[in-house]
Write a protein that holds these residues in place. Structure first.
Motif, PDB file in Angstrom:
ATOM      1  N   ASP A   1      -8.088  28.385  -1.598  1.00  0.00           N
ATOM      2  CA  ASP A   1      -9.401  28.434  -0.946  1.00  0.00           C
ATOM      3  C   ASP A   1      -9.472  29.600   0.042  1.00  0.00           C
ATOM      4  OD1 ASP A   1     -10.290  26.265  -2.365  1.00  0.00           O
ATOM      5  OD2 ASP A   1      -9.927  24.809  -0.762  1.00  0.00           O
ATOM      6  N   ILE A   2      -8.378  29.847   0.749  1.00  0.00           N
ATOM      7  CA  ILE A   2      -8.339  30.968   1.696  1.00  0.00           C
ATOM      8  C   ILE A   2      -8.553  32.289   0.957  1.00  0.00           C
ATOM      9  CG2 ILE A   2      -6.815  32.289   3.232  1.00  0.00           C
ATOM     10  CD1 ILE A   2      -5.557  29.589   4.042  1.00  0.00           C
ATOM     11  N   ALA A   3      -7.961  32.396  -0.226  1.00  0.00           N
ATOM     12  CA  ALA A   3      -8.083  33.629  -1.015  1.00  0.00           C
ATOM     13  C   ALA A   3      -9.344  33.651  -1.876  1.00  0.00           C
ATOM     14  CB  ALA A   3      -6.859  33.791  -1.907  1.00  0.00           C
ATOM     15  N   ALA A   4     -10.109  32.553  -1.863  1.00  0.00           N
ATOM     16  CA  ALA A   4     -11.335  32.442  -2.675  1.00  0.00           C
ATOM     17  C   ALA A   4     -11.024  32.652  -4.160  1.00  0.00           C
ATOM     18  CB  ALA A   4     -12.397  33.430  -2.197  1.00  0.00           C
ATOM     19  N   LEU A   5      -9.912  32.068  -4.611  1.00  0.00           N
ATOM     20  CA  LEU A   5      -9.511  32.137  -6.008  1.00  0.00           C
ATOM     21  C   LEU A   5      -9.222  30.727  -6.514  1.00  0.00           C
ATOM     22  CD1 LEU A   5      -6.965  35.102  -5.750  1.00  0.00           C
ATOM     23  CD2 LEU A   5      -9.273  35.233  -6.699  1.00  0.00           C
ATOM     24  N   SER A   6      -9.219  30.553  -7.817  1.00  0.00           N
ATOM     25  CA  SER A   6      -8.795  29.269  -8.367  1.00  0.00           C
ATOM     26  C   SER A   6      -7.292  29.134  -8.149  1.00  0.00           C
ATOM     27  CB  SER A   6      -9.106  29.198  -9.861  1.00  0.00           C
ATOM     28  OG  SER A   6      -8.249  30.069 -10.581  1.00  0.00           O
ATOM     29  N   PRO A   7      -6.753  27.919  -8.069  1.00  0.00           N
ATOM     30  CA  PRO A   7      -5.312  27.753  -7.876  1.00  0.00           C
ATOM     31  C   PRO A   7      -4.475  28.481  -8.922  1.00  0.00           C
ATOM     32  CG  PRO A   7      -6.428  25.671  -7.487  1.00  0.00           C
ATOM     33  CD  PRO A   7      -7.468  26.628  -8.020  1.00  0.00           C
TER      34      PRO A   7
END
Length: 281
Positions: free
Chosen positions: A202-208
């Motif tokens: 979430d911090i990186a605004a990416l999917s896991p």
């Protein structure tokens, strides 16, 4: 064939293809191709459709959801999806697209390499050529021309190679590095707390999934391994510089109990925490 899907406009058509057993072993091959005009309200969600999808957005905008992440695709972008996995796309304003479902022995390797480096929404290096390649495959079926398996495979190879070699913009590269750096900073600051993969993604605004792949590429280790390594570094520092008990050091370093910490420490260092504390270095 005419599409009867809801919110697919007239003059939209598609064509299906059944490759030979030999083609499946040797080549990239089309499964179906079409040219669709979608009106507002179109929605498609599938758990699986055994293929990979190339969808070139000609006009308008559509949303694409993959790995629980929703992205907006606009005219000039090409969407690359693994349809073996759950996915969805649709539009609130309408869009037009030329698309191709395909597969082949090297399809997944190309897909994973491209998406890892550049994501699922792409700006082709040579957009006119990409359009022409896709249109030629579509028109071959529409015009009922003879199907040359090797030529179509070569065309799909050209498309994927173009996407693979297209340069990622400097801005996008800097953004990815910054997002990963933010996640690393979060680990360094809060390693003593419970940190989940979803929290870091979430911090990186990416999917896991994509976060894990990009993180490993940037750091050389998985997010979990990086977290454990950071916790161990703190524990080693405290063992050498404090009189805290091993149990207290374990808790302050983010481990849930002393036993788990000692097991992990010995596995990594080849000695117990107390043995490490008593070594001269």
């Amino acid at each position: 064939m005419i599409s009867y899907e809801t919110h697919v406009l007239p003059n939209s058509d598609y064509y299906v293809y059944t490759p030979s057993t030999l083609a499946k072993k040797l080549f990239f091959y089309p499964i179906c191709t079409g040219s669709f005009r979608y009106e507002s309200g179109y929605r498609l969600a599938r758990d699986s459709y055994d293929s990979f999808l190339l969808m070139y957005i000609l006009k308008g905008t559509c949303f694409v959801t993959v790995d629980d992440q929703t992205m907006q695709a606009t005219a000039g972008q090409l969407v690359l999806l693994d349809c073996y996995a759950p996915h969805a796309y649709g539009t609130d304003s309408g869009f037009e697209a030329l698309w191709l479902h395909f597969d082949g022995p090297m399809a997944r390797t190309f897909y994973e390499t491209i998406v890892l480096e550049k994501g699922s929404l792409l700006y082709p290096a040579h957009p006119d050529a990409i359009y022409r390649f896709l249109y030629n495959i579509y028109d071959t079926f529409r015009s009922r021309a003879p199907i040359a398996k090797d030529q179509i495979s070569g065309t799909i190879t050209n498309i994927l190679t173009d996407l693979l070699t297209a340069e990622t913009t400097q801005h996008a590269t800097r953004k990815t590095q910054t997002d990963i750096s933010d996640a690393i900073s979060h680990i360094n600051k809060y390693f003593y707390k419970s940190i989940t993969l979803q929290e870091l993604a979430d911090i990186a605004a990416l999917s896991p999934y994509y976060f894990s792949r990009v993180f490993a590429r940037e750091t050389g280790m998985t997010p979990h391994k990086y977290l454990i390594t950071t916790r161990m570094a703190n524990a080693k520092f405290l063992l050498k510089t404090s009189q805290m008990s091993v149990k207290e050091i374990a808790i302050r370093s983010g481990f849930s109990d002393e036993s788990g910490f000692c097991t992990a420490f010995k596995k990594q260092e080849g000695m117990t925490p107390n043995e490490y504390r008593n070594t001269v270095c």
